[in-house]
Design an enzyme around this catalytic site. Structure first.
Site, PDB file in Angstrom:
ATOM      1  N   ALA A  66       0.840  -1.184   0.000  1.00  0.00           N
ATOM      2  CA  ALA A  66       0.000   0.000   0.000  1.00  0.00           C
ATOM      3  C   ALA A  66       0.883   1.245   0.000  1.00  0.00           C
ATOM      4  CB  ALA A  66      -0.910   0.000   1.226  1.00  0.00           C
ATOM      5  N   GLY A 112      -0.610  -5.127   0.820  1.00  0.00           N
ATOM      6  CA  GLY A 112      -1.851  -5.023   0.056  1.00  0.00           C
ATOM      7  C   GLY A 112      -1.787  -5.701  -1.300  1.00  0.00           C
ATOM      8  N   GLU A 115      -2.486  -9.257  -0.581  1.00  0.00           N
ATOM      9  CA  GLU A 115      -3.899  -9.331  -0.215  1.00  0.00           C
ATOM     10  C   GLU A 115      -4.792  -9.250  -1.451  1.00  0.00           C
ATOM     11  OE1 GLU A 115      -4.357  -7.525   4.201  1.00  0.00           O
ATOM     12  OE2 GLU A 115      -3.355  -6.191   2.775  1.00  0.00           O
ATOM     13  N   GLU A 135       3.483  -6.087   7.269  1.00  0.00           N
ATOM     14  CA  GLU A 135       2.879  -4.961   7.984  1.00  0.00           C
ATOM     15  C   GLU A 135       3.357  -4.796   9.422  1.00  0.00           C
ATOM     16  OE1 GLU A 135      -0.131  -5.822   4.680  1.00  0.00           O
ATOM     17  OE2 GLU A 135       1.294  -6.941   5.919  1.00  0.00           O
TER      18      GLU A 135
END
Length: 260
Positions: A66, A112, A115, A135
């Site tokens: 991200a 992300g 994900e 993360e």
């Protein structure tokens, strides 16, 4: 539609979405998430599109995470809202599409990015791909479904280790874990993925959509996957594709499915 951060091509029943932020290693920001939602929604509505492929621009990254600069100063409430909106708008949305979505992981798929790949119906990786959920090294946890989908795919113990160490695994390890289905040379990734897409397109789009719902149901709390299977199995009998498929079988010919 015109997009700033993604590219879309359509050919022979396949829609391809390419995340096009190579200078940021295709990192996901809020604008890109919104564009991806719109792109998936448009392709889902197009009856000519039977399979969707998503990949990243360039040779380095699928999505390298991200865009941290967007949320570094968020409050508790803003952080929760970011995760909730992202999951609804993109990650859960992709998982529940009736059109099959294949992630062609062409490099780093971190945070992300992994994900997003896990939200797709299955994954194919290039041999240079690296995957992980780093993360916790930033003082946060995966917020776009990573803590849920990773253990579903690789098992609780491996997911716990990957998340807690913030480490990366290579493509072959990801294949061994069941995180990706195939590993191929990067130059062959898209053609290989399209070849699998072509196999999917021989079959009934309606039946595939029902199968996706039934398989997903097994991983949702308070939902009986067997009951969902029974219900969707029954629905197939009312479709034109079922009549065509069974008739073609009995007549010993190739079925011509219309997706109805």
């Amino acid at each position: 539609m015109n997009f700033e951060n993604i590219l879309i091509t359509t050919e022979n029943g396949i829609g391809q979405i390419t995340i096009n932020r190579p200078s940021k290693l295709n990192a996901l920001n809020v604008a890109t998430i919104k564009e991806l939602h719109d792109a998936f929604e448009n392709l889902e509505k197009d009856d000519n599109i039977r399979v969707i492929i998503i990949t990243g621009e360039g040779e380095k990254a699928f999505v390298a995470g991200a865009d941290i600069s967007e949320f570094a100063n968020f409050s508790v409430e803003e952080g929760a809202q970011l995760a909730a909106q992202g999951q609804e708008l993109l990650f859960d949305f992709v998982e529940n599409l009736k059109t099959p979505v294949i992630a062609a992981v062409n490099g780093f798929a971190l945070g992300g990015g992994l994900e997003l790949a896990m939200a797709c119906h299955f994954r194919i990786a290039s041999d240079n791909a690296k995957m992980g959920l780093p993360e916790v090294s930033l003082g946060v946890i995966p917020g776009y479904g990573g803590t849920q989908r990773l253990p579903q795919l690789v098992g609780k113990g491996r997911a716990m280790e990957l998340v807690m160490t913030a480490g990366m695994i290579d493509a072959e390890t990801a294949k061994t874990y069941g995180l990706v289905n195939h590993v191929v040379p990067q130059a062959e990734l898209i053609d290989f993925t399209k070849a699998i897409a072509s196999k999917i397109m021989r079959n009934s789009p309606v039946a595939i959509g029902f199968a996706i719902k039934a398989i997903n149901a097994n991983f949702k709390d308070s939902i009986d996957g067997y009951k969902t299977e029974i219900k969707n199995f029954g629905k197939c009998f009312g479709t034109e594709d079922f009549k065509e498929g069974t008739t073609a079988f009995l007549e010993k010919r190739k079925a011509s499915f219309k997706g109805k």
